[in-house]
Design a protein around this motif. Sequence first.
Motif, PDB file in Angstrom:
ATOM      1  N   ARG A   1       0.833  -1.205   0.000  1.00 46.83           N
ATOM      2  CA  ARG A   1       0.000   0.000   0.000  1.00 46.83           C
ATOM      3  C   ARG A   1       0.872   1.262   0.000  1.00 46.83           C
ATOM      4  O   ARG A   1       0.650   2.186  -0.788  1.00 46.83           O
TER       5      ARG A   1
ATOM      6  N   GLY B   1      -6.354 -10.400  -7.070  1.00 45.94           N
ATOM      7  CA  GLY B   1      -7.043  -9.316  -6.364  1.00 45.94           C
ATOM      8  C   GLY B   1      -6.194  -8.096  -6.060  1.00 45.94           C
ATOM      9  O   GLY B   1      -6.729  -7.065  -5.648  1.00 45.94           O
ATOM     10  N   VAL B   2      -4.874  -8.175  -6.272  1.00 46.99           N
ATOM     11  CA  VAL B   2      -4.026  -7.021  -5.924  1.00 46.99           C
ATOM     12  C   VAL B   2      -4.395  -5.776  -6.744  1.00 46.99           C
ATOM     13  O   VAL B   2      -4.528  -4.677  -6.175  1.00 46.99           O
TER      14      VAL B   2
ATOM     15  N   THR C   1      -7.214  -4.846  -7.836  1.00 49.78           N
ATOM     16  CA  THR C   1      -8.463  -4.314  -7.276  1.00 49.78           C
ATOM     17  C   THR C   1      -8.178  -3.586  -5.959  1.00 49.78           C
ATOM     18  O   THR C   1      -8.731  -2.514  -5.690  1.00 49.78           O
ATOM     19  N   GLN C   2      -7.288  -4.176  -5.150  1.00 54.99           N
ATOM     20  CA  GLN C   2      -6.884  -3.490  -3.906  1.00 54.99           C
ATOM     21  C   GLN C   2      -6.243  -2.144  -4.235  1.00 54.99           C
ATOM     22  O   GLN C   2      -6.549  -1.131  -3.610  1.00 54.99           O
TER      23      GLN C   2
ATOM     24  N   GLY D   1      -8.566   0.510  -5.011  1.00 59.39           N
ATOM     25  CA  GLY D   1      -9.213   1.041  -3.809  1.00 59.39           C
ATOM     26  C   GLY D   1      -8.319   2.008  -3.040  1.00 59.39           C
ATOM     27  O   GLY D   1      -8.817   2.869  -2.313  1.00 59.39           O
ATOM     28  N   TRP D   2      -7.011   1.872  -3.200  1.00 60.91           N
ATOM     29  CA  TRP D   2      -6.080   2.738  -2.447  1.00 60.91           C
ATOM     30  C   TRP D   2      -5.793   4.062  -3.152  1.00 60.91           C
ATOM     31  O   TRP D   2      -5.610   5.084  -2.495  1.00 60.91           O
TER      32      TRP D   2
END
Length: 325
Positions: free
Chosen positions: A103, A125-126, A128-129, A132-133
Amino acid sequence: MTATQQAEKRTDATGAPRHLLAIDDLGPEGIGEVMRLTDSFVEVSRRPIPKVPALRGKTVASLFFEDSTRTRLSFETAARRLSADVMTFSAGSSSLSKGESLRDTVLTVEAMGVDAMVVRHSAAGVPTQVAGWVRGASVVNAGDGWHEHPTQALLDCYTIGRRKGGLEGLRIAIVGDVRHSRVARSCVTAFAGLGAHVTLVSPPTLLPASLAGWPVEVSHDFDSVLPKLDVVYLLRLQKERMTEALLPSLREYTATYGLTRRRAELLAPGAIVMHPGPVNRGVEVAAEVVDMDVSAVTEQVANGVAVRMAVLYLLLGSGVDLASA
Ligand code: CP
């Protein structure tokens, strides 16, 4: 985050997609739009100076936490051909080795002024994470674990469309290690969404645990499927994602599921052989078949640049008139 806030993070003020995380973010209409834009960028790529100012002033960062040759180089080439600045991040020589989190790494890169991040990671999924960040950047999934590789599916749709005039009604077999393949997941959705009939040809141990909701048929008999096909799409055995022994031997796998020279001769006239690369010659496909006229492997790579130009333009170039670019 509420569903409305999530939707707002995935689209811009005009409702256009901000990120490309999975092929479903586009749907068949969006894929069609990428295909039309790609035609323009193929034309640009053939010019003596294959460059347009469409993304001048924008910065595209490639964040690859897993190795790549094709995807990374073609995204970076695509960004440069659109006149964007390119920021290249190498996980191996970054401060991840000093304990910086994923992050913090992403936010550090974004703080330098980045308009798009092209993200590859071995964990599903990274991207997508990351979406979100980030505060303002668009995120493109360049392959995440077993999950998706949407731009690979787009360049494959484009390549098939150029050779066969479209995908509607085509018979396509995806052969090999479907279980560990993000390419297979994106391609099944894209090919079936554009009207192709998709058959998975694979040993039972290399199929996903469940195929519920997959718009496919399944066969374990490559020889019987081959003569009816328009497209044979071969997959590499993804040993880096296998945690157990799933095959008796490589020799047996090649004998049953490899596209040998003998099998290539069973293909109908006009059928094409595809592979996302990297190819393990002599395993999923005979070395000489990759270089035969039936093979579209080099076209796939070449089309990858123009398709990725189209994706970056779609995400970052709204308001820029392509005709005057
Ligand atoms: N097809 C593909 O993703 O290749 P790379 O791993 O070389 O990017």
